[in-house]
Design a protein around this motif. Sequence first.
Motif, PDB file in Angstrom:
ATOM      1  N   ARG A   1     -29.778  22.436  18.831  1.00 29.78           N
ATOM      2  CA  ARG A   1     -29.787  22.123  20.257  1.00 29.78           C
ATOM      3  C   ARG A   1     -28.527  22.689  20.897  1.00 29.78           C
ATOM      4  NH1 ARG A   1     -28.973  15.517  20.334  1.00 29.78           N
ATOM      5  NH2 ARG A   1     -26.934  15.433  19.298  1.00 29.78           N
ATOM      6  N   LEU A   2     -28.623  22.855  22.199  1.00 26.66           N
ATOM      7  CA  LEU A   2     -27.547  23.510  22.942  1.00 26.66           C
ATOM      8  C   LEU A   2     -27.358  22.778  24.260  1.00 26.66           C
ATOM      9  CD1 LEU A   2     -25.688  26.088  23.171  1.00 26.66           C
ATOM     10  CD2 LEU A   2     -27.616  27.185  24.324  1.00 26.66           C
ATOM     11  N   PHE A   3     -26.120  22.384  24.534  1.00 26.25           N
ATOM     12  CA  PHE A   3     -25.795  21.742  25.808  1.00 26.25           C
ATOM     13  C   PHE A   3     -25.121  22.769  26.712  1.00 26.25           C
ATOM     14  CE2 PHE A   3     -25.650  18.282  22.677  1.00 26.25           C
ATOM     15  CZ  PHE A   3     -26.517  17.368  23.262  1.00 26.25           C
ATOM     16  N   VAL A   4     -25.576  22.842  27.962  1.00 23.53           N
ATOM     17  CA  VAL A   4     -25.029  23.819  28.907  1.00 23.53           C
ATOM     18  C   VAL A   4     -24.446  23.077  30.106  1.00 23.53           C
ATOM     19  CG1 VAL A   4     -25.520  25.817  30.345  1.00 23.53           C
ATOM     20  CG2 VAL A   4     -26.758  25.496  28.197  1.00 23.53           C
TER      21      VAL A   4
ATOM     22  N   GLY B   1     -15.440   7.784  20.649  1.00 22.41           N
ATOM     23  CA  GLY B   1     -14.442   7.302  19.706  1.00 22.41           C
ATOM     24  C   GLY B   1     -13.868   8.398  18.837  1.00 22.41           C
ATOM     25  N   ILE B   2     -14.524   9.556  18.834  1.00 19.96           N
ATOM     26  CA  ILE B   2     -14.063  10.702  18.053  1.00 19.96           C
ATOM     27  C   ILE B   2     -14.709  11.961  18.630  1.00 19.96           C
ATOM     28  CG2 ILE B   2     -15.941  10.545  16.365  1.00 19.96           C
ATOM     29  CD1 ILE B   2     -13.948  11.459  14.220  1.00 19.96           C
ATOM     30  N   ALA B   3     -14.016  13.079  18.526  1.00 20.01           N
ATOM     31  CA  ALA B   3     -14.572  14.360  18.984  1.00 20.01           C
ATOM     32  C   ALA B   3     -14.365  15.381  17.876  1.00 20.01           C
ATOM     33  CB  ALA B   3     -13.897  14.811  20.277  1.00 20.01           C
ATOM     34  N   ALA B   4     -15.349  15.496  16.997  1.00 23.30           N
ATOM     35  CA  ALA B   4     -15.256  16.412  15.864  1.00 23.30           C
ATOM     36  C   ALA B   4     -16.536  17.230  15.768  1.00 23.30           C
ATOM     37  CB  ALA B   4     -15.034  15.624  14.573  1.00 23.30           C
ATOM     38  N   GLN B   5     -16.443  18.350  15.084  1.00 23.60           N
ATOM     39  CA  GLN B   5     -17.588  19.239  14.895  1.00 23.60           C
ATOM     40  C   GLN B   5     -18.188  19.665  16.237  1.00 23.60           C
ATOM     41  OE1 GLN B   5     -17.439  20.582  11.959  1.00 23.60           O
ATOM     42  NE2 GLN B   5     -19.389  19.957  11.060  1.00 23.60           N
ATOM     43  N   LEU B   6     -17.300  20.028  17.173  1.00 26.73           N
ATOM     44  CA  LEU B   6     -17.733  20.474  18.494  1.00 26.73           C
ATOM     45  C   LEU B   6     -17.351  21.937  18.685  1.00 26.73           C
ATOM     46  CD1 LEU B   6     -16.551  17.418  20.635  1.00 26.73           C
ATOM     47  CD2 LEU B   6     -18.852  17.854  19.748  1.00 26.73           C
ATOM     48  N   ASP B   7     -18.283  22.715  19.187  1.00 28.89           N
ATOM     49  CA  ASP B   7     -18.054  24.136  19.441  1.00 28.89           C
ATOM     50  C   ASP B   7     -18.256  24.387  20.930  1.00 28.89           C
ATOM     51  OD1 ASP B   7     -17.652  26.868  19.043  1.00 28.89           O
ATOM     52  OD2 ASP B   7     -19.774  27.236  18.610  1.00 28.89           O
ATOM     53  N   PHE B   8     -17.257  25.020  21.581  1.00 21.92           N
ATOM     54  CA  PHE B   8     -17.307  25.239  23.027  1.00 21.92           C
ATOM     55  C   PHE B   8     -17.226  26.739  23.349  1.00 21.92           C
ATOM     56  CE2 PHE B   8     -15.540  20.971  22.558  1.00 21.92           C
ATOM     57  CZ  PHE B   8     -16.269  20.240  23.481  1.00 21.92           C
ATOM     58  N   PRO B   9     -18.261  27.504  23.064  1.00 25.07           N
ATOM     59  CA  PRO B   9     -18.211  28.934  23.392  1.00 25.07           C
ATOM     60  C   PRO B   9     -18.429  29.175  24.883  1.00 25.07           C
ATOM     61  CG  PRO B   9     -20.347  28.395  22.485  1.00 25.07           C
ATOM     62  CD  PRO B   9     -19.525  27.136  22.405  1.00 25.07           C
ATOM     63  N   LEU B  10     -17.877  30.274  25.369  1.00 22.88           N
ATOM     64  CA  LEU B  10     -18.202  30.733  26.714  1.00 22.88           C
ATOM     65  C   LEU B  10     -19.591  31.368  26.672  1.00 22.88           C
ATOM     66  CD1 LEU B  10     -14.788  32.379  27.684  1.00 22.88           C
ATOM     67  CD2 LEU B  10     -15.624  30.123  28.340  1.00 22.88           C
TER      68      LEU B  10
ATOM     69  N   LEU C   1     -21.682  23.371  22.854  1.00 20.64           N
ATOM     70  CA  LEU C   1     -21.669  23.083  24.287  1.00 20.64           C
ATOM     71  C   LEU C   1     -21.119  24.301  25.025  1.00 20.64           C
ATOM     72  CD1 LEU C   1     -20.282  20.417  22.586  1.00 20.64           C
ATOM     73  CD2 LEU C   1     -20.966  19.345  24.725  1.00 20.64           C
ATOM     74  N   LEU C   2     -21.958  24.939  25.827  1.00 23.70           N
ATOM     75  CA  LEU C   2     -21.513  26.099  26.598  1.00 23.70           C
ATOM     76  C   LEU C   2     -20.687  25.640  27.794  1.00 23.70           C
ATOM     77  CD1 LEU C   2     -23.502  27.673  24.846  1.00 23.70           C
ATOM     78  CD2 LEU C   2     -24.226  28.908  26.892  1.00 23.70           C
ATOM     79  N   VAL C   3     -19.540  26.273  27.984  1.00 23.35           N
ATOM     80  CA  VAL C   3     -18.647  25.919  29.089  1.00 23.35           C
ATOM     81  C   VAL C   3     -18.255  27.188  29.835  1.00 23.35           C
ATOM     82  CG1 VAL C   3     -17.729  23.840  28.006  1.00 23.35           C
ATOM     83  CG2 VAL C   3     -16.663  26.047  27.525  1.00 23.35           C
ATOM     84  N   GLN C   4     -17.834  27.020  31.092  1.00 24.28           N
ATOM     85  CA  GLN C   4     -17.472  28.191  31.885  1.00 24.28           C
ATOM     86  C   GLN C   4     -15.998  28.540  31.781  1.00 24.28           C
ATOM     87  OE1 GLN C   4     -17.976  25.170  33.078  1.00 24.28           O
ATOM     88  NE2 GLN C   4     -17.197  24.872  35.148  1.00 24.28           N
ATOM     89  N   SER C   5     -15.210  27.668  31.117  1.00 19.75           N
ATOM     90  CA  SER C   5     -13.782  27.949  30.970  1.00 19.75           C
ATOM     91  C   SER C   5     -13.219  27.112  29.829  1.00 19.75           C
ATOM     92  CB  SER C   5     -13.027  27.629  32.266  1.00 19.75           C
ATOM     93  OG  SER C   5     -12.993  26.225  32.489  1.00 19.75           O
ATOM     94  N   GLN C   6     -12.075  27.542  29.317  1.00 21.06           N
ATOM     95  CA  GLN C   6     -11.421  26.770  28.266  1.00 21.06           C
ATOM     96  C   GLN C   6     -10.867  25.456  28.817  1.00 21.06           C
ATOM     97  OE1 GLN C   6     -11.609  27.382  25.073  1.00 21.06           O
ATOM     98  NE2 GLN C   6     -12.800  29.212  25.548  1.00 21.06           N
ATOM     99  N   GLY C   7     -10.537  25.444  30.104  1.00 20.48           N
ATOM    100  CA  GLY C   7     -10.088  24.202  30.726  1.00 20.48           C
ATOM    101  C   GLY C   7     -11.176  23.140  30.699  1.00 20.48           C
TER     102      GLY C   7
END
Length: 214
Positions: free
Chosen positions: A211-214, A54-63, A34-40
Amino acid sequence: MFRLYHSNDLDVLKELLVHEIRQNPAGLFEQETLLVQSQGMAHWLRLQLADGLGIAAQLDFPLPSAYVWRVFNTLKPDLPERSHFDKQAMAWKLMRLLPQLKNQPACEALAHYLEDDRHGLRCYELAHKIADVFDQYLVYRPDWLLSWEQGSDDAEGADVRLHPWQPVVWRALVDDSRRLGHSLDHRARLTLSLEEIVAAQGQRLRALPKRLFV
């Protein structure tokens, strides 16, 4: 497949994301990217997904900039893991270069700003501001940077009369990287040659997320 969801309500978009992941979960050993614009935003989204799924695992949040470099690195494995022209790398190089460049006629404005900089604080601030400008140019004005590298200040759409120091400083930054033996394959050069790179190394795209979420 490309899907675009419109909403000015962040909660609506979050619910759509939760629904999509719940209905079409990734494989057991696959990460969701999941592409994000900030670490916040990454922190908030992780909490929201944990609440919704119910769970948040195997998630990658690159800028975005980091992910773009990851794509280039996948297509060209000989690239360094981290670009020598990322914002932090440029800022530290500029801190060393600016005092050497300030006496050039085109850099008069920089020299004026750096007057009486006894403790180097102004140089530190200026280096980071210029690095931020160049970081934006790498994304939005790659043709300007490549033109400046070739010695031409007259890139299409670029009026450097107000900031004549920009081409001078960029060339100094590139020359310094060359002397240090750093890769000169920055995002501007890679972006403009992306079609050729994909044509030659397209099979490597299979290593990217499905797949990629933006």
